[in-house]
Design a protein around this motif. Structure first.
Motif, mmCIF file in Angstrom:
data_model
loop_
_atom_site.group_PDB
_atom_site.id
_atom_site.type_symbol
_atom_site.label_atom_id
_atom_site.label_comp_id
_atom_site.label_asym_id
_atom_site.label_seq_id
_atom_site.Cartn_x
_atom_site.Cartn_y
_atom_site.Cartn_z
ATOM 1 N N ARG A 1 0.845 -1.187 0.000
ATOM 2 C CA ARG A 1 0.000 0.000 0.000
ATOM 3 C C ARG A 1 0.878 1.233 0.000
ATOM 4 O O ARG A 1 1.675 1.435 0.907
ATOM 5 N N THR B 1 1.369 5.438 -0.123
ATOM 6 C CA THR B 1 0.711 6.721 0.142
ATOM 7 C C THR B 1 0.712 7.493 -1.166
ATOM 8 O O THR B 1 1.432 7.157 -2.118
ATOM 9 N N ARG C 1 -5.097 12.546 -7.446
ATOM 10 C CA ARG C 1 -6.427 12.742 -6.856
ATOM 11 C C ARG C 1 -7.488 12.908 -7.930
ATOM 12 O O ARG C 1 -8.610 12.414 -7.794
ATOM 13 N N PRO D 1 -8.392 4.682 -5.076
ATOM 14 C CA PRO D 1 -7.506 4.176 -4.016
ATOM 15 C C PRO D 1 -7.924 2.758 -3.631
ATOM 16 O O PRO D 1 -9.089 2.385 -3.725
ATOM 17 N N ARG E 1 -7.917 2.999 2.673
ATOM 18 C CA ARG E 1 -7.609 4.214 3.440
ATOM 19 C C ARG E 1 -6.827 3.820 4.686
ATOM 20 O O ARG E 1 -7.007 2.737 5.230
ATOM 21 N N SER E 2 -5.984 4.741 5.129
ATOM 22 C CA SER E 2 -5.244 4.519 6.371
ATOM 23 C C SER E 2 -6.189 4.756 7.543
ATOM 24 O O SER E 2 -7.327 5.203 7.362
ATOM 25 N N GLY F 1 -7.552 8.055 7.487
ATOM 26 C CA GLY F 1 -8.410 8.392 6.356
ATOM 27 C C GLY F 1 -7.664 8.781 5.089
ATOM 28 O O GLY F 1 -8.287 9.180 4.107
ATOM 29 N N HIS F 2 -6.330 8.649 5.089
ATOM 30 C CA HIS F 2 -5.544 8.984 3.902
ATOM 31 C C HIS F 2 -5.645 7.869 2.871
ATOM 32 O O HIS F 2 -5.700 6.692 3.216
ATOM 33 N N ARG F 3 -5.643 8.261 1.610
ATOM 34 C CA ARG F 3 -5.743 7.288 0.529
ATOM 35 C C ARG F 3 -4.497 6.409 0.466
ATOM 36 O O ARG F 3 -3.384 6.882 0.643
ATOM 37 N N ARG F 4 -4.728 5.131 0.183
ATOM 38 C CA ARG F 4 -3.646 4.166 -0.014
ATOM 39 C C ARG F 4 -3.861 3.498 -1.368
ATOM 40 O O ARG F 4 -4.995 3.266 -1.776
#
Length: 153
Positions: free
Chosen positions: A10, A12, A28, A38, A41-42, A45-48
């Protein structure tokens, strides 16, 4: 490298930027359009993104650099249109554009030295005095005209 979850790598968005050369904004954009969504999410909430997403982004870059529109990119990625078929269609369209650009405009004067349609004429069709071609670097139209009159920079 990316965080491991089992055998699934995964990345970032920052890691994908470094790996693909795309901007965060571009990644994005493709994610928001569903072209390269994506993988997850982490906890924050960050996209992976997975290694497959990286490969899809590289294919998107290649297709876009060849002049494909987003609609075509999406159909190729979703395997609705085979890559070879899309490439053949794009090659035919490019050949048509090249042929159109090579034909001089109907009834236009041409400059044999430059091979340009309408060179040496103003908008009223009047012949302009001979003028050396401007430098390759961009110049304003008024600077080119002033140079032809002998009063330029």
């Amino acid at each position: 490298m990316g965080r491991q979850q089992g055998d699934d790598v995964r990345y970032t968005i920052g890691q994908l930027v470094r790996r693909t050369g795309l901007t965060v904004k571009a990644i994005r954009f493709y994610a928001d359009r569903g072209i390269v969504p994506p993988t997850g999410r982490s906890a924050a909430g960050h996209r992976r993104y997975s290694a497959e997403a990286e490969a899809r982004l590289e294919l998107v870059q290649t297709l876009r650099s060849l002049g494909f529109g987003l609609r075509t990119v999406r159909t190729v990625l979703n395997e609705e249109t085979p890559s070879a078929e899309a490439a053949a269609t794009q090659a035919a369209a490019l050949a048509d554009q090249i042929e159109t650009l090579r034909r001089p405009a109907r009834g236009a004067a041409t400059s044999p030295a430059l091979g340009l349609a309408g060179a040496g004429r103003d908008v009223a069709g009047q012949r302009l005095p001979d003028c050396p071609a401007p430098d390759v670097r961009p110049l304003r139209r008024s600077a080119v005209a002033a140079r032809c009159r002998g009063s330029g920079p």
